[in-house]
Write a protein that holds these residues in place. Structure first.
Motif, mmCIF file in Angstrom:
data_model
loop_
_atom_site.group_PDB
_atom_site.id
_atom_site.type_symbol
_atom_site.label_atom_id
_atom_site.label_comp_id
_atom_site.label_asym_id
_atom_site.label_seq_id
_atom_site.Cartn_x
_atom_site.Cartn_y
_atom_site.Cartn_z
ATOM 1 N N LYS A 125 23.225 -0.136 -75.882
ATOM 2 C CA LYS A 125 23.049 0.999 -76.797
ATOM 3 C C LYS A 125 23.141 0.564 -78.245
ATOM 4 O O LYS A 125 22.385 1.035 -79.103
ATOM 5 N N HIS A 126 24.070 -0.337 -78.529
ATOM 6 C CA HIS A 126 24.324 -0.741 -79.905
ATOM 7 C C HIS A 126 23.753 -2.123 -80.212
ATOM 8 O O HIS A 126 23.552 -2.949 -79.307
ATOM 9 N N ASP A 127 23.509 -2.348 -81.492
ATOM 10 C CA ASP A 127 22.972 -3.618 -81.978
ATOM 11 C C ASP A 127 24.027 -4.717 -81.794
ATOM 12 O O ASP A 127 25.122 -4.627 -82.347
ATOM 13 N N SER B 298 24.315 -7.551 -83.111
ATOM 14 C CA SER B 298 24.712 -8.212 -84.355
ATOM 15 C C SER B 298 25.839 -7.467 -85.066
ATOM 16 O O SER B 298 26.465 -8.009 -85.974
ATOM 17 N N LYS B 299 26.104 -6.239 -84.654
ATOM 18 C CA LYS B 299 27.159 -5.450 -85.294
ATOM 19 C C LYS B 299 28.426 -5.383 -84.435
ATOM 20 O O LYS B 299 29.318 -4.584 -84.682
ATOM 21 N N LYS B 300 28.476 -6.217 -83.423
ATOM 22 C CA LYS B 300 29.620 -6.223 -82.515
ATOM 23 C C LYS B 300 30.766 -7.050 -83.093
ATOM 24 O O LYS B 300 30.558 -8.165 -83.573
ATOM 25 N N VAL C 192 31.668 -1.590 -82.543
ATOM 26 C CA VAL C 192 30.414 -1.693 -83.290
ATOM 27 C C VAL C 192 30.659 -1.125 -84.685
ATOM 28 O O VAL C 192 31.238 -0.045 -84.846
ATOM 29 N N ARG D 266 20.565 5.305 -87.561
ATOM 30 C CA ARG D 266 21.688 4.928 -86.696
ATOM 31 C C ARG D 266 22.800 4.205 -87.430
ATOM 32 O O ARG D 266 23.975 4.366 -87.112
ATOM 33 N N TYR D 267 22.403 3.370 -88.417
ATOM 34 C CA TYR D 267 23.401 2.526 -89.088
ATOM 35 C C TYR D 267 23.323 2.721 -90.610
ATOM 36 O O TYR D 267 22.242 2.973 -91.163
ATOM 37 N N ASP E 60 20.781 0.614 -92.575
ATOM 38 C CA ASP E 60 19.333 0.838 -92.517
ATOM 39 C C ASP E 60 18.776 1.028 -93.924
ATOM 40 O O ASP E 60 19.479 1.510 -94.834
#
Length: 594
Positions: A468-470, A472-474, A484, A531-532, A535
């Motif tokens: 669900k989540h990117d 790279s943002k973990k 995230v 979403r982020y 963006d």
């Protein structure tokens, strides 16, 4: 305003009698001087000297060498629309190229109006009036970002209109909304004719007397549910809103979020500047503006007069006076005369006049207007295509200083003549916002439903969900929990209907129990599906800092309870955004300490 500014007022004991300040020192011959130019002049040391006609005339009369030392600002309001980011440290360039604090420029301008208005109020009243007796209303375009509105509020605080401890003394009014409030009260006699009258004077003969009652009737019959559009054409921007009558005590509700763009009268000035750059080269005109700033101001003033008199009902050419400094400086720089440059440009609509002027044919002037007119029509058409509007607009009110242009009026009428829409153009279109803002000051609740132009939210940390989540943002905490970052949590979405006073409250906890402070950033974006916060369409518009300083042990036990402390219970933060007014109010509460 961008090009011209003014103020109006009324006394609470007589709310229907709105006074508009019309007695400005100076003034342009042949023009209706209901406002004063938005021009600020500071001396070479950066101290306030004058505003309006007084500033422009003093700067114009300075010797060229002296003028380069003075700080002259005009049409600076557009900086708040054009700037990508507005902060208290933003700067504005004077005509001579020197930059100073934008906050200083705006606060000094507002201080001038405050002092001028208080003096006028004292003259109009039999009692002494102090600043604390006044509720101030400051108008801004509806399409402005929240940061620009906040900047204006801070400038007003610095100018002494109100204090941060008493924010309700200062209201921010949205310009098309203010015009809408005023236009509902218009009568037919107060409207502009579709074409110039054939008689030199309107004389009422006996057979005309039957027309009088009809002309005194309301210009519109705004029944419950009727929809109308306000097109506010100002100096810098065109601001468009669509309202419907609400059965709740004749109030208004906004049907579609504010739209528009930088299509005010200044865009015609920019087209004229580009024309001059083609004739004389960009390099030369950049030098001329810096070396002969007073001459440049004089040249654009001459064009302003011709621009205002341009009409589709006249076929005579328009002569723009060329200042002597331009003849002189061009000869020094290019070793040529201005006449040869104009003739060399070889445009049948732009000629050299034997009186030493730049001659524009009506077609040549229309050419300068055309891109701006087309942009205005394009924005209006786009609104009509929206599902919320569905073409069901009964009236279009055309207001603002630029709306006084006969070229603009005819273009709007022609563009929508095949639609079942009545175009309403009040007499004195430039004063509609002023008068409406005064009425808004008397009743700020008159617009019951608004629709934000952008989506508002905050950045938060959530538990990471694979797929669900990117990735790279973990991030992974010491306890092994995956999170995230940079999640955009929306509070209200663009175009969403919001009633006045509506509030959204969310609860959050600090990422670490040991945090001493929480910094909450408020973000905006045009998209409803972002979403982020990283963006491209997302930008930060505000920041809240909440103090989480630890209490002493006894206070912690009293607030949380001993069992909660043993379980390591985290602090709770409640963040509230209040919508539905012209400004969004954000507050945060540390639940533990309240």
């Amino acid at each position: 305003g961008t090009a011209f500014s003014g103020y109006a007022f009324c006394f609470i004991r007589d709310p229907n009698n709105i006074h508009v300040m019309r007695r400005w020192d100076g003034g342009d011959p042949g023009l209706n001087n209901q406002k004063t130019p938005t021009c600020l002049l500071l001396d070479p040391h950066g101290n306030f000297h004058s505003f309006g006609y007084a500033a422009r005339d003093h700067f114009h009369d300075l010797e060229s060498q002296d003028a380069k030392k003075w700080l002259y600002f005009e049409k600076f309001k557009m900086n708040l629309y054009n700037a990508e980011e507005i902060t208290k440290d933003s700067t504005i360039a004077a005509v001579n190229g020197k930059e100073i604090s934008a906050m200083k420029v705006f606060s000094l301008s507002l201080k001038f109006f405050k002092e001028h208005a208080l003096q006028e109020l004292g003259d109009q009243s039999s009692i002494s009036i102090s600043n604390s007796d006044v509720r101030w209303v400051l108008t801004v375009p509806a399409i402005w970002r929240e940061s620009a509105k906040q900047f204006m509020r801070q400038a007003a605080y610095q100018a002494g209109l109100a204090k941060p401890e008493d924010p309700e003394q200062l209201l921010i009014a949205l310009e098309p909304e203010a015009a809408s409030i005023y236009c509902r009260r218009l009568r037919k006699i107060e409207l502009v004719d579709e074409a110039p009258r054939t008689r030199l004077m309107q004389v009422l003969f006996p057979e005309d007397l039957a027309e009088i009652p009809d002309r005194l009737k309301p210009a519109t019959e705004l029944l419950d549910g009727m929809k109308y559009m306000v097109v506010d054409c100002g100096g810098g921007t065109v601001d468009i809103t669509v309202h419907a009558m609400d059965s709740n005590k004749g109030c208004l509700q906004e049907l579609y979020k504010a739209a528009g763009g930088p299509y005010g009268s200044v865009s015609v000035d920019i087209a004229f500047e580009k024309l001059l750059e083609k004739m004389f080269t960009l390099e030369f005109f950049n030098q001329y503006k810096t070396k002969r700033p007073a001459g440049w101001v004089d040249f654009m003033l001459a064009f302003e007069s011709r621009k205002r008199s341009a009409s589709p009902f006249k076929d005579n050419p328009l002569n723009v006076s060329i200042p002597f400094s331009l003849f002189d400086y061009y000869r020094k720089c290019k070793n040529q005369n201005v006449e040869s440059a104009i003739r060399k440009y070889d445009n049948k609509n732009i000629r050299w006049s034997s009186e030493g002027m730049l001659r524009l044919t009506p077609a040549g002037m229309l050419e300068l207007f055309q891109p701006t007119l087309d942009n205005i029509i394009r924005v209006i058409d786009a609104i009509f295509e929206q599902e919320q509007i569905n073409g069901a607009v009964n009236y279009i009110f055309l207001v603002g200083g630029f709306a006084e242009s006969p070229l603009l009026q005819k273009h709007i009428r022609d563009a929508f003549k095949d639609k079942d829409i009545q175009i309403i153009i009040p007499q004195g279109t430039s004063l509609c916002v002023l008068k409406g803002a005064t009425l808004f000051g008397l009743d700020p609740t008159i617009v019951r439903i608004r629709r934000p132009k952008v989506t508002y939210g905050v950045g938060v940390l959530n538990k990471f969900v694979e797929g669900k989540h990117d990735p790279s943002k973990k991030v992974v905490g010491k306890d092994g929990q995956a999170w995230v970052t940079d999640i955009f949590d929306p509070f209200v979405k663009s175009g969403q209907a919001i009633a006045q006073g509506d509030a959204v409250t969310r609860s959050y906890t600090p990422a670490k129990s040991s945090q001493k402070t929480i910094v909450v950033n408020i973000y905006v974006c045009d998209s409803e599906t972002v979403r982020y916060i990283t963006d491209k369409s997302v930008s930060r518009c505000g920041t809240l800092t909440i103090d989480l300083s630890q209490l002493d042990p006894e206070d912690l036990v009293r607030h949380c309870g001993a069992s909660s402390l043993r379980r390591g219970k985290r602090r709770e933060l409640q963040l509230t955004m209040q919508f539905g007014e012209t400004e969004i109010k954000v507050s945060a509460v540390d639940v533990l300490t309240r």
